[in-house]
Design a protein around this motif. Structure first.
Motif, short mmCIF file in Angstrom:
data_model
loop_
_atom_site.label_atom_id
_atom_site.label_comp_id
_atom_site.label_asym_id
_atom_site.label_seq_id
_atom_site.Cartn_x
_atom_site.Cartn_y
_atom_site.Cartn_z
N GLY A 6 0.81 -1.21 0.00
CA GLY A 6 0.00 0.00 0.00
C GLY A 6 0.84 1.27 0.00
O GLY A 6 2.04 1.26 0.29
N GLN A 7 0.17 2.35 -0.35
CA GLN A 7 0.87 3.62 -0.46
C GLN A 7 1.30 4.17 0.90
O GLN A 7 2.28 4.91 0.99
CB GLN A 7 -0.08 4.64 -1.16
N TYR A 8 0.59 3.79 1.97
CA TYR A 8 0.87 4.37 3.29
C TYR A 8 2.27 3.99 3.75
O TYR A 8 3.08 4.87 4.11
CB TYR A 8 -0.17 3.90 4.30
N LEU A 9 2.59 2.67 3.75
CA LEU A 9 3.90 2.25 4.22
C LEU A 9 5.02 2.79 3.33
O LEU A 9 6.11 3.12 3.80
CB LEU A 9 3.97 0.73 4.30
N GLN A 10 4.75 2.86 2.03
CA GLN A 10 5.77 3.38 1.13
C GLN A 10 6.08 4.85 1.42
O GLN A 10 7.25 5.25 1.45
CB GLN A 10 5.30 3.21 -0.32
N SER A 11 5.05 5.66 1.64
CA SER A 11 5.29 7.07 1.95
C SER A 11 5.95 7.24 3.30
O SER A 11 6.82 8.11 3.48
CB SER A 11 3.96 7.84 1.91
N GLN A 12 5.59 6.39 4.28
CA GLN A 12 6.22 6.47 5.59
C GLN A 12 7.70 6.07 5.51
O GLN A 12 8.54 6.63 6.21
CB GLN A 12 5.48 5.58 6.60
N MET A 13 8.01 5.09 4.66
CA MET A 13 9.40 4.71 4.47
C MET A 13 10.20 5.86 3.86
O MET A 13 11.32 6.15 4.29
CB MET A 13 9.48 3.47 3.57
N GLN A 14 9.64 6.52 2.90
CA GLN A 14 10.32 7.65 2.27
C GLN A 14 10.55 8.77 3.28
O GLN A 14 11.64 9.36 3.35
CB GLN A 14 9.48 8.16 1.10
N GLU A 15 9.54 9.07 4.09
CA GLU A 15 9.69 10.13 5.09
C GLU A 15 10.72 9.75 6.14
O GLU A 15 11.47 10.61 6.63
CB GLU A 15 8.34 10.41 5.75
N ALA A 16 10.78 8.47 6.51
CA ALA A 16 11.78 8.03 7.48
C ALA A 16 13.19 8.20 6.94
O ALA A 16 14.09 8.64 7.65
CB ALA A 16 11.52 6.57 7.86
N ARG A 17 13.37 7.84 5.67
CA ARG A 17 14.69 8.01 5.05
C ARG A 17 15.07 9.47 4.98
O ARG A 17 16.22 9.87 5.21
CB ARG A 17 14.69 7.37 3.66
N TRP A 18 14.11 10.34 4.63
CA TRP A 18 14.38 11.77 4.59
C TRP A 18 14.80 12.29 5.96
O TRP A 18 15.74 13.08 6.07
CB TRP A 18 13.12 12.51 4.12
N MET A 19 14.08 11.85 6.99
CA MET A 19 14.38 12.34 8.33
C MET A 19 15.79 11.96 8.77
O MET A 19 16.54 12.80 9.31
CB MET A 19 13.35 11.80 9.33
N ILE A 20 16.19 10.73 8.53
CA ILE A 20 17.53 10.29 8.90
C ILE A 20 18.59 11.11 8.17
O ILE A 20 19.57 11.58 8.77
CB ILE A 20 17.70 8.79 8.60
N LYS A 21 18.40 11.31 6.87
CA LYS A 21 19.38 12.09 6.09
C LYS A 21 19.41 13.55 6.54
O LYS A 21 20.48 14.16 6.63
CB LYS A 21 19.05 11.99 4.61
N ASN A 22 18.24 14.13 6.80
CA ASN A 22 18.20 15.54 7.19
C ASN A 22 18.81 15.77 8.57
O ASN A 22 19.44 16.80 8.81
CB ASN A 22 16.75 16.05 7.17
N ILE A 23 18.63 14.81 9.47
CA ILE A 23 19.25 14.93 10.80
C ILE A 23 20.77 14.87 10.67
O ILE A 23 21.51 15.68 11.27
CB ILE A 23 18.75 13.81 11.74
N GLN A 24 21.25 13.92 9.85
CA GLN A 24 22.70 13.83 9.64
C GLN A 24 23.24 15.10 8.99
O GLN A 24 24.30 15.61 9.39
CB GLN A 24 23.01 12.61 8.77
#
Length: 515
Positions: free
Chosen positions: A355-373
Motif C-alpha cells: 500500500g501507499q501508506y507504508l511506502q510514503s512512511q518509508m520515504q519520510e523516514a529516510r528523509w528524516m535520517i538524512k536531514n538529521i545527519q
C-alpha cells in the motif's frame, strides 16, 4: 486585443517536502528538535530511536534494513539522489488575588486556604530498603545497569512560604484572614503593590474592618520571614531589615538615619554632601554604607518560580588537541535514528500489496535520517570555521576577538548567509572559557589608526577591563575611556562607549563612585 497561446521555458526554485523539512530542522534548537522528533516518531512507525547499547546490538540488522529498503519501490531513487546532491544549494537560495469578601466572610480558617498548589508533591521513589546493601550501594539483581531517575526540585513559592508561617501564629481567624488578604497583594519581589488605603477602600463596609486593624495585620506580615517582606517601598524594606539587627553593630544608628532621611543622596553617590548632612567621618560613613549594602532590596526574589526545563544544551565541544583548536559534535544531543526492521521486512515481503501508506512512511523516514545527519554536519562545518577564525579568542579571551560577519563564513563554506544565520541561532558551543551561542562570535568592527580592525566584543572587553582597574574614588567617564582607547589606536566616539557600557550593565561614572 487578440488572445493567443505561447510556450515559455523558465527555471523556478521548488521547495520539495524534503527541502522544507531540512530547512525547518536546521533552524530548530536541540530542545525543539527533540520535541519535533517525539511527534514524528509517534506518527511514523517505520522510524525508531535507538537508545543506549541497542545501537551496537542491532547495527547489522539496521544497516541491512536500510540497504534493503532503499531497493524497494518506495519512490524514485534517482530523484531522491538528485535532491540530496542539490539540497545545500536549494537551501542556500531560500532566502492571584482571592475575592476579598470570601476571604474575610468565611470563618474559621481551614487548611485548604493554605494548601500548597504551586508545585507538584508527587515523587518517584528511589526504591525499598531491601534494594540497598550495608555499604550504601544499590542492589541490582534484576538489572545490570543502574538507572537513576532525575528528581525534580520542589520550589516553594513566596505565598506558600508566608502562609505556612501564618498557621503557626497564635492569632484569631479574622487576623489571619486579614494577613492572607495582604499577602495576596505582595508581588514577587516582596513589596506590597497596593497601599493600605486602597486595600481598605476595596473592602465591603459590612465587614467593618478598621484601618488600625489593617495596619496591625501588616505589622504581623512584616514580622514574617524573610525580613523586609510587605514593605511599600525600598526605603521601608531596608529599614525593616536594619531594625531587625542587634543594636551593638557599629554605625547601625547612622545607617538608619541615612535610610530614613538621605537615601536619595546615597543613591547619587554624593558622599561629600552626605557627610555634611549626617555630620560624620569618612570611616563611619563607609561603615554605614557597607551595612546598608548588605541588606536585600528584593526579599521575595529568592522565591521566584522558575521552570527546570529552561537550560542550555550545547551541540559542539571545542578542545585544543596537539596545539590546534578542534570542534567536535556532542554525541549526547545527536539522536540515533534507524528504520524499524519489523516494518521494513513487511514492506519487503509485500512489495506489491503494502500500500501507499507504508511506502510514503518509508520515504519520510529516510528523509528524516538524512536531514538529521545533514543538520549536524552543517553545524560542525560552521563551528569549525568559526573556531579557525577566532582561535585568538580561545587563547587570550574576549579582548582578542576579531571582527567576523556571516558573509565570511558563508563564502568559505559556499553556503548562503541565511543558512549560516539559521545554524548560529540557538546553537551553543562548549569551550574552556564557557558556553557561548554561535552568534556570539560574530560582531561589527571599528577601524584603527593603523588601518586594521577591532571587533565590538573586544572593545567591550577593554571597557570592562578599564572599569575594573579604575580608581573608584575617581571613576573614568565615557570621554576618558574614549581618550584611553584612542591612545591605543582605537577611535571610538563617546556615544559608542556609552552604548557599549550600558550593554555591559555598567553604571555611569557618578554611580560607580565610592568612598
Amino acid at each position: 486585443m487578440k488572445q493567443s497561446l505561447q510556450l515559455k521555458i523558465s527555471q523556478n526554485l521548488a521547495l520539495t517536502p524534503q527541502l522544507q523539512q531540512s530547512i525547518r530542522l536546521l533552524q530548530l534548537s536541540t530542545l525543539e528538535l527533540n520535541q519535533e522528533l517525539e511527534i514524528i516518531l509517534q506518527e511514523n512507525p517505520l522510524l525508531e530511536l535507538v537508545e543506549g547499547d541497542d545501537d551496537n546490538q542491532d547495527e547489522d540488522s539496521a544497516e541491512g534494513s536500510k540497504n534493503e529498503s532503499s531497493n524497494n519501490e518506495v519512490g524514485d531513487s534517482d530523484d531522491d539522489t538528485d535532491g540530496d546532491n542539490n539540497i545545500d544549494r536549494e537551501r542556500d537560495a531560500e532566502i492571584s488575588s482571592k475575592d476579598t469578601q470570601d476571604a474575610l466572610a468565611e470563618a474559621p480558617i481551614s487548611d485548604d486556604d493554605f494548601k500548597q498548589n504551586d508545585f507538584d508533591e508527587d515523587y518517584e521513589e528511589y526504591g525499598s530498603a531491601s534494594q540497598w546493601d550495608e555499604g550504601g550501594k544499590q542492589n541490582n539483581d534484576d538489572d545490570d545497569d543502574v538507572n537513576f531517575t532525575r528528581q525534580e526540585t520542589v520550589v516553594t513559592s513566596l505565598r506558600n512560604h508566608l502562609l505556612d508561617q501564618i498557621k503557626l501564629l497564635p492569632l484569631s481567624d479574622r487576623d489571619q484572614r486579614l494577613m492572607l488578604l495582604l499577602i495576596d497583594s505582595i508581588n514577587e519581589n516582596g513589596y506590597l503593590e497596593s497601599s493600605l488605603a486602597d486595600i481598605m477602600a476595596s473592602l465591603p463596609e459590612e465587614l467593618e474592618v478598621d484601618f488600625l486593624e489593617l495596619e496591625t495585620a501588616l505589622k504581623h506580615v512584616q514580622n514574617l520571614d524573610p525580613i523586609g517582606i510587605g514593605a511599600t517601598c525600598l526605603q521601608e524594606c531596608i529599614l525593616l531589615q536594619l531594625n531587625a539587627l542587634p543594636d551593638s553593630i557599629p554605625d547601625l544608628a547612622l545607617a538608619k538615619t541615612i535610610v530614613k532621611e538621605h537615601l536619595h543622596v546615597l543613591a547619587n553617590k554624593d558622599f561629600n554632601k552626605l557627610r555634611k548632612l549626617v555630620n560624620c567621618s569618612e570611616e563611619n560613613l563607609k561603615s554605614a554604607q557597607a551595612l546598608i549594602q548588605l541588606q536585600n532590596p528584593r526579599p521575595g526574589a529568592g522565591f521566584a518560580e522558575f521552570s527546570p526545563d529552561h537550560f542550555i544544551q550545547h551541540e559542539v565541544i571545542v578542545k585544543k588537541i596537539k596545539g590546534i583548536w578542534v570542534a567536535t559534535l556532542n554525541d549526547g544531543v545527536m539522536p540515533k535514528l534507524r528504520i524499524n526492521q519489523l516494518y521494513a521486512d513487511i514492506l519487503k515481503r509485500n512489495r506489491e500489496n503494502s500500500g501507499q501508506y507504508l511506502q510514503s512512511q518509508m520515504q519520510e523516514a529516510r528523509w528524516m535520517i538524512k536531514n538529521i545527519q545533514q543538520r549536524f554536519s552543517t553545524i560542525l562545518r560552521v563551528s569549525q570555521a568559526i573556531v579557525d577564525r577566532q582561535r585568538n579568542f580561545f587563547e587570550h579571551g574576549e579582548i582578542a576577538m576579531r571582527p567576523l560577519v556571516l558573509r565570511e563564513i558563508a563564502e568559505e563554506l559556499e553556503l548562503h548567509e541565511s543558512t549560516i544565520s539559521r545554524v548560529t541561532t540557538h546553537k551553543y558551543m562548549l569551550t574552556p572559557r564557557g558556553i557561548f551561542e554561535l552568534k556570539y562570535f560574530f560582531g561589527s568592527h571599528v577601524s584603527t589608526d593603523s588601518g586594521g580592525e577591532c571587533s565590538a566584543t573586544a572593545i567591550r572587553a577593554l571597557i570592562k577591563q578599564l572599569v575594573a582597574e579604575e580608581n573608584t574614588k575617581k571613576p573614568l567617564s565615557d570621554n576618558q575611556i574614549s581618550e584611553i582607547l584612542a591612545k591605543e589606536g582605537i577611535v571610538v566616539a563617546r556615544r559608542t562607549i556609552a552604548k557599549y557600557r550600558e550593554s555591559l550593565n555598567i553604571p555611569p561614572a557618578n554611580l560607580r563612585k565610592s568612598l
